[in-house]
Design an enzyme around this catalytic site. Sequence first.
Site, short mmCIF file in Angstrom:
data_model
loop_
_atom_site.label_atom_id
_atom_site.label_comp_id
_atom_site.label_asym_id
_atom_site.label_seq_id
_atom_site.Cartn_x
_atom_site.Cartn_y
_atom_site.Cartn_z
N ALA A 52 3.24 9.61 -5.71
CA ALA A 52 3.93 10.84 -5.32
C ALA A 52 5.13 11.14 -6.21
CB ALA A 52 4.39 10.73 -3.86
N PHE A 89 2.34 1.87 -3.39
CA PHE A 89 1.35 2.44 -4.31
C PHE A 89 1.32 3.96 -4.18
CE2 PHE A 89 -3.15 3.87 -4.67
CZ PHE A 89 -3.27 3.78 -6.05
N TYR A 90 1.30 4.45 -2.94
CA TYR A 90 1.26 5.90 -2.73
C TYR A 90 2.59 6.57 -3.07
CZ TYR A 90 -3.37 5.61 -0.64
OH TYR A 90 -4.70 5.41 -0.44
N ARG A 91 3.68 5.86 -2.84
CA ARG A 91 4.98 6.42 -3.22
C ARG A 91 5.07 6.58 -4.74
NH1 ARG A 91 9.70 3.62 0.53
NH2 ARG A 91 8.70 4.00 2.55
N ARG A 142 0.83 -1.20 0.00
CA ARG A 142 0.00 0.00 0.00
C ARG A 142 0.87 1.25 0.00
NH1 ARG A 142 -4.79 1.26 -2.00
NH2 ARG A 142 -5.93 2.81 -0.80
#
Length: 387
Positions: free
Chosen positions: A140, A135-137, A132
């Site tokens: 970004a 995914f956000y990295r 998870r």
Amino acid sequence: ARSTAPAPLRSSLAMATPSTGRTAALNGAPASAAARRQVATEAVETLVLGVVRMLVKATRADLSSSVRTPAAVILSDPCHALVAEDGDFLASTQREQRLEFRPRSYRRLVRFFAALDLVHHLNTSSRSATQRELFYRAAATGDGQLFRSQNVMDKAIRDVVGALRIGRPRLGVLTSEKGLVAGALAFRDPDKPSSWSAVRGASAMAITEAMLCFADDSIEVGAARCVLVVEKDTFFQNLLQGRLLTSLPLVLVTGRGYPDLLTRRLLQRLQRTAPQLPQVYLGDYDPHGVSIFLVYLASCPWMRWLGMHEAHVRNLPEQAALPFTPRDTALKASLLRRPEVVGNERYAAQVAAMDRKFELEALHATHGAEEIALHFVPEKILRRAWI
């Protein structure tokens, strides 16, 4: 004309690392976190270097041959039914898949190398992350267009694991916490020998990767009589609130439905460090409850089925039962064909007798909450009433 294209690139397991020229033992247990990160980093770099060399050879072959064999990375399919306690890679089948450098595979290849870069960065920066977080990295850092959903990221990480043939924990990719544990269990931080983290009382702790990093002598099961694995979080909490742990010292675990990797790895660790403790499963009397038990059984073949059995629901009131849905009927038929069920007459008899569903909560129709926790469950365990 015969093609002179190079063989597809297989896992870096069989290739010399670029810095040392020696073969990396990727699935052996590294001596330390630093050693694990070094092995993972070298594996990624070896794979990428091999891809570059392969593409150069493929380009030259295309110029000299009328028969073109596309370059490819060979992937093994990671197995999720079987789990290794230390996080080693296990393949689900001996078959391998070619991820070819063709236009139809370009998007998947780009995602593969983007995920490979994320894994490389984790290990070179001495960090770890859940899928998870990755995914956000990616979002970004501008890769959000590549990974539009968590599912897309998960598939890319799966390809990375299959290409490197290294388990996720050894790559620094952690599983999100799902399972819970409570009871007669304590962990000692090796960096703080005098500090023990006890799992006791009417609350539970999330099962984390850190629990699996402790040395064997840093885990204490105290006076536990068994390890009780409960299918559902709600019933797990009911047992805690009903003071089960005051009636019978044990280790109480739930995977909250189908168990995640960490829950199954913790059970494997407990089996190795405390083999004298029987591990038993308590779930709904329906095909899904049995299916969840079989998931545990695949990784923990020593586990026994405590219930619910046909005898436990025989005297429950009719209004406590739920009718089978078409999905339940189909799953029951599927279970009766499973080798684990076919090969065990008692399992087969229990599944064959199911014609309606009784959830664990149905026991409240004839037993109070405290009676279940203080008498029903402990008595079944003490009488070893499992199959």
